[in-house]
Design a protein around this motif. Structure first.
Motif, PDB file in Angstrom:
ATOM      1  N   MET A   1       0.854  -1.188   0.000  1.00 14.31           N
ATOM      2  CA  MET A   1       0.000   0.000   0.000  1.00 14.31           C
ATOM      3  C   MET A   1       0.894   1.245   0.000  1.00 14.31           C
ATOM      4  O   MET A   1       1.854   1.348   0.746  1.00 14.31           O
ATOM      5  CB  MET A   1      -0.895   0.012   1.241  1.00 14.31           C
ATOM      6  CG  MET A   1      -1.901   1.142   1.269  1.00 14.31           C
ATOM      7  SD  MET A   1      -3.024   0.963   2.683  1.00 14.31           S
ATOM      8  CE  MET A   1      -4.042   2.406   2.436  1.00 14.31           C
ATOM      9  N   ALA A   2       0.572   2.186  -0.870  1.00 10.53           N
ATOM     10  CA  ALA A   2       1.389   3.382  -1.002  1.00 10.53           C
ATOM     11  C   ALA A   2       1.284   4.249   0.240  1.00 10.53           C
ATOM     12  O   ALA A   2       0.223   4.364   0.847  1.00 10.53           O
ATOM     13  CB  ALA A   2       0.944   4.179  -2.232  1.00 10.53           C
ATOM     14  N   ALA A   3       2.409   4.849   0.616  1.00 10.58           N
ATOM     15  CA  ALA A   3       2.411   5.738   1.776  1.00 10.58           C
ATOM     16  C   ALA A   3       1.678   7.024   1.441  1.00 10.58           C
ATOM     17  O   ALA A   3       1.737   7.515   0.311  1.00 10.58           O
ATOM     18  CB  ALA A   3       3.850   6.042   2.192  1.00 10.58           C
ATOM     19  N   SER A   4       0.984   7.558   2.426  1.00  4.17           N
ATOM     20  CA  SER A   4       0.241   8.805   2.211  1.00  4.17           C
ATOM     21  C   SER A   4       1.205   9.977   2.244  1.00  4.17           C
ATOM     22  O   SER A   4       2.069  10.058   3.132  1.00  4.17           O
ATOM     23  CB  SER A   4      -0.816   8.989   3.296  1.00  4.17           C
ATOM     24  OG  SER A   4      -1.734   7.910   3.264  1.00  4.17           O
ATOM     25  N   PRO A   5       1.084  10.905   1.285  1.00  2.00           N
ATOM     26  CA  PRO A   5       1.968  12.067   1.301  1.00  2.00           C
ATOM     27  C   PRO A   5       1.642  12.973   2.476  1.00  2.00           C
ATOM     28  O   PRO A   5       0.500  13.031   2.939  1.00  2.00           O
ATOM     29  CB  PRO A   5       1.657  12.748  -0.036  1.00  2.00           C
ATOM     30  CG  PRO A   5       0.260  12.333  -0.359  1.00  2.00           C
ATOM     31  CD  PRO A   5       0.129  10.922   0.155  1.00  2.00           C
ATOM     32  N   LEU A   6       2.651  13.673   2.979  1.00  2.00           N
ATOM     33  CA  LEU A   6       2.424  14.628   4.052  1.00  2.00           C
ATOM     34  C   LEU A   6       1.667  15.831   3.515  1.00  2.00           C
ATOM     35  O   LEU A   6       1.882  16.265   2.381  1.00  2.00           O
ATOM     36  CB  LEU A   6       3.759  15.091   4.647  1.00  2.00           C
ATOM     37  CG  LEU A   6       4.597  14.031   5.366  1.00  2.00           C
ATOM     38  CD1 LEU A   6       5.944  14.635   5.768  1.00  2.00           C
ATOM     39  CD2 LEU A   6       3.866  13.508   6.588  1.00  2.00           C
ATOM     40  N   SER A   7       0.772  16.367   4.325  1.00  4.29           N
ATOM     41  CA  SER A   7       0.051  17.563   3.907  1.00  4.29           C
ATOM     42  C   SER A   7       0.972  18.762   4.058  1.00  4.29           C
ATOM     43  O   SER A   7       1.941  18.735   4.820  1.00  4.29           O
ATOM     44  CB  SER A   7      -1.196  17.763   4.764  1.00  4.29           C
ATOM     45  OG  SER A   7      -0.839  18.121   6.081  1.00  4.29           O
ATOM     46  N   LEU A   8       0.693  19.832   3.316  1.00  4.82           N
ATOM     47  CA  LEU A   8       1.505  21.030   3.404  1.00  4.82           C
ATOM     48  C   LEU A   8       1.473  21.629   4.800  1.00  4.82           C
ATOM     49  O   LEU A   8       2.421  22.306   5.224  1.00  4.82           O
ATOM     50  CB  LEU A   8       1.025  22.059   2.375  1.00  4.82           C
ATOM     51  CG  LEU A   8       1.299  21.703   0.901  1.00  4.82           C
ATOM     52  CD1 LEU A   8       0.719  22.764  -0.013  1.00  4.82           C
ATOM     53  CD2 LEU A   8       2.786  21.543   0.650  1.00  4.82           C
ATOM     54  N   ASP A   9       0.391  21.359   5.530  1.00  4.73           N
ATOM     55  CA  ASP A   9       0.264  21.910   6.886  1.00  4.73           C
ATOM     56  C   ASP A   9       1.240  21.243   7.855  1.00  4.73           C
ATOM     57  O   ASP A   9       1.724  21.865   8.802  1.00  4.73           O
ATOM     58  CB  ASP A   9      -1.170  21.745   7.405  1.00  4.73           C
ATOM     59  CG  ASP A   9      -2.161  22.595   6.631  1.00  4.73           C
ATOM     60  OD1 ASP A   9      -1.726  23.632   6.083  1.00  4.73           O
ATOM     61  OD2 ASP A   9      -3.342  22.219   6.552  1.00  4.73           O
ATOM     62  N   THR A  10       1.510  19.947   7.630  1.00  5.41           N
ATOM     63  CA  THR A  10       2.391  19.209   8.554  1.00  5.41           C
ATOM     64  C   THR A  10       3.830  19.101   8.050  1.00  5.41           C
ATOM     65  O   THR A  10       4.706  18.666   8.792  1.00  5.41           O
ATOM     66  CB  THR A  10       1.840  17.794   8.784  1.00  5.41           C
ATOM     67  OG1 THR A  10       1.757  17.112   7.526  1.00  5.41           O
ATOM     68  CG2 THR A  10       0.455  17.855   9.423  1.00  5.41           C
ATOM     69  N   LEU A  11       4.050  19.477   6.785  1.00 11.03           N
ATOM     70  CA  LEU A  11       5.397  19.378   6.207  1.00 11.03           C
ATOM     71  C   LEU A  11       6.283  20.492   6.751  1.00 11.03           C
ATOM     72  O   LEU A  11       5.957  21.675   6.651  1.00 11.03           O
ATOM     73  CB  LEU A  11       5.300  19.480   4.683  1.00 11.03           C
ATOM     74  CG  LEU A  11       6.566  19.206   3.877  1.00 11.03           C
ATOM     75  CD1 LEU A  11       7.044  17.778   4.104  1.00 11.03           C
ATOM     76  CD2 LEU A  11       6.299  19.447   2.403  1.00 11.03           C
ATOM     77  N   ARG A  12       7.405  20.118   7.344  1.00 15.97           N
ATOM     78  CA  ARG A  12       8.304  21.100   7.935  1.00 15.97           C
ATOM     79  C   ARG A  12       9.498  21.382   7.013  1.00 15.97           C
ATOM     80  O   ARG A  12      10.004  20.479   6.341  1.00 15.97           O
ATOM     81  CB  ARG A  12       8.837  20.600   9.274  1.00 15.97           C
ATOM     82  CG  ARG A  12       7.763  20.329  10.331  1.00 15.97           C
ATOM     83  CD  ARG A  12       8.423  19.970  11.658  1.00 15.97           C
ATOM     84  NE  ARG A  12       9.389  18.865  11.483  1.00 15.97           N
ATOM     85  CZ  ARG A  12      10.345  18.583  12.364  1.00 15.97           C
ATOM     86  NH1 ARG A  12      10.491  19.332  13.447  1.00 15.97           N
ATOM     87  NH2 ARG A  12      11.153  17.554  12.152  1.00 15.97           N
ATOM     88  N   ASP A  13       9.925  22.648   6.992  1.00 17.16           N
ATOM     89  CA  ASP A  13      11.104  23.005   6.203  1.00 17.16           C
ATOM     90  C   ASP A  13      12.316  22.199   6.646  1.00 17.16           C
ATOM     91  O   ASP A  13      13.138  21.778   5.828  1.00 17.16           O
ATOM     92  CB  ASP A  13      11.417  24.497   6.355  1.00 17.16           C
ATOM     93  CG  ASP A  13      10.427  25.376   5.601  1.00 17.16           C
ATOM     94  OD1 ASP A  13       9.584  24.817   4.866  1.00 17.16           O
ATOM     95  OD2 ASP A  13      10.500  26.610   5.749  1.00 17.16           O
ATOM     96  N   ALA A  14      12.418  21.961   7.945  1.00 13.04           N
ATOM     97  CA  ALA A  14      13.569  21.227   8.476  1.00 13.04           C
ATOM     98  C   ALA A  14      13.636  19.818   7.907  1.00 13.04           C
ATOM     99  O   ALA A  14      14.729  19.286   7.664  1.00 13.04           O
ATOM    100  CB  ALA A  14      13.498  21.173  10.005  1.00 13.04           C
ATOM    101  N   ASP A  15      12.471  19.206   7.671  1.00 14.65           N
ATOM    102  CA  ASP A  15      12.463  17.857   7.099  1.00 14.65           C
ATOM    103  C   ASP A  15      12.955  17.872   5.656  1.00 14.65           C
ATOM    104  O   ASP A  15      13.682  16.973   5.219  1.00 14.65           O
ATOM    105  CB  ASP A  15      11.041  17.280   7.159  1.00 14.65           C
ATOM    106  CG  ASP A  15      10.581  17.051   8.592  1.00 14.65           C
ATOM    107  OD1 ASP A  15      11.445  16.782   9.448  1.00 14.65           O
ATOM    108  OD2 ASP A  15       9.363  17.149   8.843  1.00 14.65           O
ATOM    109  N   LEU A  16      12.553  18.890   4.907  1.00 14.42           N
ATOM    110  CA  LEU A  16      12.984  19.008   3.515  1.00 14.42           C
ATOM    111  C   LEU A  16      14.498  19.250   3.435  1.00 14.42           C
ATOM    112  O   LEU A  16      15.194  18.645   2.619  1.00 14.42           O
ATOM    113  CB  LEU A  16      12.237  20.152   2.831  1.00 14.42           C
ATOM    114  CG  LEU A  16      10.719  19.980   2.700  1.00 14.42           C
ATOM    115  CD1 LEU A  16      10.086  21.269   2.198  1.00 14.42           C
ATOM    116  CD2 LEU A  16      10.385  18.824   1.750  1.00 14.42           C
ATOM    117  N   VAL A  17      14.968  20.116   4.302  1.00 15.39           N
ATOM    118  CA  VAL A  17      16.406  20.410   4.323  1.00 15.39           C
ATOM    119  C   VAL A  17      17.205  19.179   4.724  1.00 15.39           C
ATOM    120  O   VAL A  17      18.249  18.867   4.138  1.00 15.39           O
ATOM    121  CB  VAL A  17      16.693  21.579   5.287  1.00 15.39           C
ATOM    122  CG1 VAL A  17      18.201  21.748   5.496  1.00 15.39           C
ATOM    123  CG2 VAL A  17      16.091  22.870   4.757  1.00 15.39           C
TER     124      VAL A  17
END
Length: 333
Positions: A1-17
């Protein structure tokens, strides 16, 4: 089963970096491993190319094909004639572009790309030296090659280990290493690079000489050292360079008069209506030779914070003049 993408509300800049940093760390580690394997096989690959009377023909499918294109472009711009051939098109006529004098550099991380393997009998029959670049030294392509360059990586930067990331970076770096080693071996210079990049900014800086941008002949502003300041100002106005050379009876440069010299003269008690040019000119001014590069003129102007230069011959006779606007128009600066 595919993982659900994070919503923009919960997505943190620190995680992207952190994700971006992780890619750099993984690929840096893999590059260190691949670089550590450069040795006799790499030298053999270089010698095959240096001994060839033809070009380096790169080929590869998919992401390897994109890397092969870039390698060909880098080789061609650094003194090793090269071009890319798509393996799918090669079997439909493009093989005619490859001569018996050419060296083939084939990329396939698995070493089992059908489109590339299909071409091997043709290369063998024609006698083309074959360099392979794969991640599997025991693959069909690696074993068929005269020289194999191992770009195996332990980890792809893709967390799913699906998208080629570390492996394509390693292949690209190996291609760059090959190009630079060949460049060094051939004694390829910055001037050579500029000749293959005449439209680029580097080409303009390296190929353009003073004679290409200077004002000469009737356009060269010049007055004798016994001229009046008024005569010098009239010469400057006619030639519109903001300066004039000052020469002695033998036509040798003895001074330079500029707009800046005029402003400084106006700040004194000197009567500019009766003054001679010898009273206000700058003696022993900066000069440049006609055979030098325009980039050297730009460096002199910048270093000494001046706006113009007189161009002289070996006997210190003015033969031309240029200012910063001439270099700007030529896109040297």
């Amino acid at each position: 089963m595919a993982a659900s993408p994070l919503s923009l509300d919960t997505l943190r800049d620190a995680d992207l970096v952190a994700s971006g940093h992780r890619v750099f760390e993984i690929e840096r580690d893999e590059l260190d491993r691949v670089g550590g394997r450069i040795g006799a096989e790499f030298a053999a690959a270089c010698r095959l190319v240096l001994a060839s009377r033809g070009r380096v023909v790169t080929t590869g499918m998919g992401k390897s094909g994109h890397i092969a294109r870039k390698i060909a472009a880098t080789l061609a711009s650094t003194g090793t004639p090269s071009f890319y051939v798509h393996p799918g098109e090669a079997g439909h006529g493009d093989l005619g572009m490859i001569t018996e004098d050419d060296v083939v550099l084939a990329l396939s991380y698995s070493g089992e790309s059908d489109e590339v393997l299909t071409l091997l009998p043709v290369f063998k029959r024609q006698g083309n030296p074959l360099i392979s670049m794969t991640g599997r030294p025991q693959s069909s392509l690696a074993l068929a090659a005269d020289v194999h360059l191992d770009v195996n990586v332990d980890h792809e930067a893709c967390p799913l280990a699906l998208a080629p990331t570390s492996s394509t970076t390693a292949s690209l770096a190996m291609g760059d290493a090959l190009a630079v080693a060949l460049l060094d071996a051939r004694g390829f210079t910055a001037d050579d690079f500029a000749r293959s990049h005449p439209a680029g900014s580097l080409g303009r800086r390296l190929l353009l000489h003073i004679t290409d941008v200077m004002h000469s002949g009737e356009d060269l502003p010049s007055v004798s050292d016994d001229a009046s300041l008024s005569a010098a100002l009239m010469e400057m106005s006619r030639k519109r360079l903001g300066m004039t050379a000052v020469v002695d009876a033998q036509g040798k440069l003895v001074g330079l008069f500029t707009d800046g010299d005029l402003r400084r003269a106006l700040d004194t008690d000197l009567d500019v209506r009766t003054a001679s040019i010898a009273q206000v000119m700058t003696r022993n001014p900066r000069t440049i030779g006609a055979d030098q590069l325009a980039a050297e003129a730009a460096r002199l102007l910048e270093t000494h914070k001046i706006n113009g230069l007189i161009v002289v011959d070996g006997d210190n006779h003015p033969v031309g003049a240029l200012n910063i606007h001439d270099l700007l128009r030529a896109k040297v600066v």
